[in-house]
Scaffold this motif. Structure first.
Motif, PDB file in Angstrom:
ATOM      1  N   TYR A  46      -2.587  -2.593  -3.139  1.00  0.00           N
ATOM      2  CA  TYR A  46      -1.827  -1.713  -3.533  1.00  0.00           C
ATOM      3  C   TYR A  46      -2.406  -1.242  -4.826  1.00  0.00           C
ATOM      4  O   TYR A  46      -2.700   0.000  -5.228  1.00  0.00           O
ATOM      5  CB  TYR A  46      -0.216  -2.176  -3.774  1.00  0.00           C
ATOM      6  N   SER A 521       9.533   1.877  -1.123  1.00  0.00           N
ATOM      7  CA  SER A 521       8.715   1.991  -2.352  1.00  0.00           C
ATOM      8  C   SER A 521       8.799   0.357  -3.133  1.00  0.00           C
ATOM      9  O   SER A 521       9.438  -0.292  -2.618  1.00  0.00           O
ATOM     10  CB  SER A 521       9.335   2.864  -3.222  1.00  0.00           C
ATOM     11  N   ASN A 526       6.475   0.334 -11.206  1.00  0.00           N
ATOM     12  CA  ASN A 526       7.285   1.587 -11.130  1.00  0.00           C
ATOM     13  C   ASN A 526       8.645   1.392 -11.833  1.00  0.00           C
ATOM     14  O   ASN A 526       9.196   2.270 -12.386  1.00  0.00           O
ATOM     15  CB  ASN A 526       7.802   1.993  -9.424  1.00  0.00           C
TER      16      ASN A 526
END
Length: 571
Positions: A46, A521, A526
């Motif tokens: 990631y 997600s 985030n």
């Protein structure tokens, strides 16, 4: 004289001793970090896709910096280069620490709002008689507070990526733990330029750095596992170190503490009931709005209570509060501002009071450490052998697991969780399949269900479970999230790793499983974006955060005045 001796030692540590052994120890420590990250870190793919980061490329960069200094590399410089590697992950769950949790402290707390800084707590008025909450800090030792914070952040060249990082640095500009590799003061006092609240003139004030005596207690990296039958890595193994409490602590609440008992969402003068935050786990109150609606608030400071008994006690206390709110309010605000995280099981236990139907738990994707796979092979048959509620409670040593109720369904879901490790190992990959952690579904509490409108307050200090909790309410469309984007620490940590290296870095923290929201997600980097953003104003810091409170209630009042049922799904 004691502080002078401390400062000299700190200065020597800062500039480092010149000897060839440090360079060798530096490389050995990086080798250890490399091996541990390659085995354990669950976020490399990631991070590579998002930032172009890989373990080996970043280690090569850090090694080159150390080699450039050669035999001139000092101890503190070497430690900070290792820290830079950990920080390069842009992962708030990743960390490395020395074993020395002493340091210098001040009897006040200061928070930044943009480039302006304000006193948010006077922890000990006897030691800081000339300071008051709301005073604006114009300068600290000749620099703005923002500049001082930026200097604390200097070792982290990635700090501009997140408001949480600035919040963290703000805390430790005042409270300087050596374990975090923060520069120690070289003077006995610090000089502030202050604009007292309610005035326009600036005055000079001095405070003395408080330096507690070092504890002689040995560092214990993790507590003992609470449950004998559950693999250690999945338990609430909190960092246990001999914190040296300064005389500034424990006298007043700080609304910007991570996991603090109160937050900056404070009761107004319309409250009709409140409990005493110093006597309870959850500060709570009820207020009557101008439209006649009664709105309750429950402050959830963190999701970690230590022992299983404390988790159960907290859930019981929470249930009593929800019961009261169910009978006496028209809506409820859950305050997780600056929530410092903890155990998902406990977070799910608290969430279970706000649903009438089962809700899917979040999925994680776990690194297949050999020890995890071995534990899974051992644990699955034990769980599958449980046939009665009595056997389940015997296995889990009670009727709950970190506050979450246990039954045969829970035991089967935990077995299925472990089964993911076996499936992944059989497939020969680095990761198991995406799978829930323990509970696959969050069951509604059978005794109390608060099904009226709910609002959740969150901000950049809401981290880890403090990210996932508002995310869960948002993904299930159960609550409106008010505040600011959360920190974005979205992985399963699994305790702290003990390290015995020559650089004196005693503890490492490396998460092994990213978490996923309902849409696939990640929380990582985030966070959770609020449904309604509310920022703090400079006036907030001098008026008991009245602007923030008014903005929150403006949203609540508007929604409660809407047509019955509009905007509020069945739950």
């Amino acid at each position: 004289m004691q502080l002078l001796r401390f400062s000299i030692v700190a200065g020597l540590a800062l500039f480092g001793e010149v000897h060839a052994g440090v360079l060798e120890d530096f490389h050995t420590t990086l080798d250890e970090a490399r091996d541990r990250f390659h085995i354990r870190y669950g976020m490399e793919e990631y991070k590579q896709s998002r930032f172009g980061w890989t373990i080996d490329s970043e280690l090569a960069t850090i090694r080159a910096k150390g080699d450039k200094l050669g035999t001139a590399l000092g101890l503190m410089e070497a430690q900070r280069l290792v820290l830079e590697f950990f920080q390069s992950t842009r992962d708030f769950h990743v960390g490395v620490y020395t074993g020395d949790w002493t340091g210098a402290d001040l009897p006040i707390r200061v928070a930044l709002n943009g480039n302006r800084a304000f006193v948010v707590a006077v922890l000990n008025p006897v030691l800081a008689p000339e300071f008051a909450v709301g005073d604006e800090i114009l300068a600290m030792d000749g620099k703005t507070f923002r500049q001082q914070v930026d200097e604390v952040q200097v070792p982290n060249r990635y700090s501009a990526q997140s408001r949480y990082e600035t919040l963290f640095a703000s805390r430790y500009t005042i409270k300087r733990y050596k374990a975090l590799l923060i520069d120690q003061p070289t003077r006995e006092t610090v000089t502030f330029r202050v604009r007292p609240t309610g005035t326009r003139r600036a005055v000079t004030r001095e405070l003395k750095w408080l330096v507690p005596k070092p504890s002689v207690a040995p560092v214990q990296v993790e507590s003992m596992p609470a449950y004998r039958n559950i693999p250690r890595v999945f338990q609430d193994l909190r960092l246990e170190v001999p914190f040296a409490r300064s005389v500034s602590e424990g006298v007043a609440f700080n609304p910007f503490d991570g996991g603090g008992q109160i937050s900056y969402f404070m009761p107004d003068d319309q409250i009709v009931w409140s409990n005493d935050p110093s006597q309870v786990t959850f500060h709570a109150w009820i207020t009557v709005r101008p439209n006649g609606k009664r709105v309750g608030t429950i402050r959830i400071p963190h999701f970690s209570m230590g022992t299983p008994a404390n988790f159960k006690k907290a859930v019981d206390e929470f249930e009593a509060l929800v019961t009261k709110m169910n009978g006496e309010t028209d809506a409820l605000i859950l305050d997780v501002l600056n929530n410092s995280g903890g155990m998902m099981d406990y977070a799910y236990a608290l969430a279970s009071y706000f649903y009438s139907k089962p809700q899917k738990a979040y999925d994680f994707q776990y690194r297949l450490l050999p020890a995890f796979v071995e534990e899974a092979r051992k644990t699955i048959p034990e769980l599958e052998a449980l046939k009665t509620q009595a056997e389940v409670e015997t296995y889990f040593e009670g009727n709950h697991y970190y506050g979450y109720p246990v039954d045969l369904d829970f035991a089967r879901e935990v077995a299925d969780f472990y089964r993911g490790f076996i499936e992944g190992a059989n497939a020969g990959g680095k990761y198991g399949p995406k799978r829930h952690y323990n509970a696959a579904t969050v069951k509604p509490n059978p005794r109390v269900q608060y099904l009226k409108p709910v609002f959740v307050l969150a901000d950049e200090g809401s981290i880890s479970c403090g990210d996932f909790f508002p995310g869960f309410f948002q993904d299930t469309k159960r609550a409106k999230i008010i505040g600011r984007q959360t920190a974005g620490a979205g992985a399963f940590v699994g305790g702290t790793i003990s390290s015995k290296n020559a650089l004196g870095l005693a503890m490492m923290r490396i998460p092994f499983a990213p978490g996923f929201r309902y849409d696939g997600s990640m929380i990582e980097n985030n966070g959770v974006h609020p449904d309604v953003e509310v920022r703090l104003t400079n006036r907030d810091f001098q008026t008991g955060f009245s602007d923030f409170r008014k903005s929150v209630f403006r949203v609540v009042d508007r929604d409660l005045s809407a047509a019955p049922g509009s905007g509020w799904p069945s739950h």
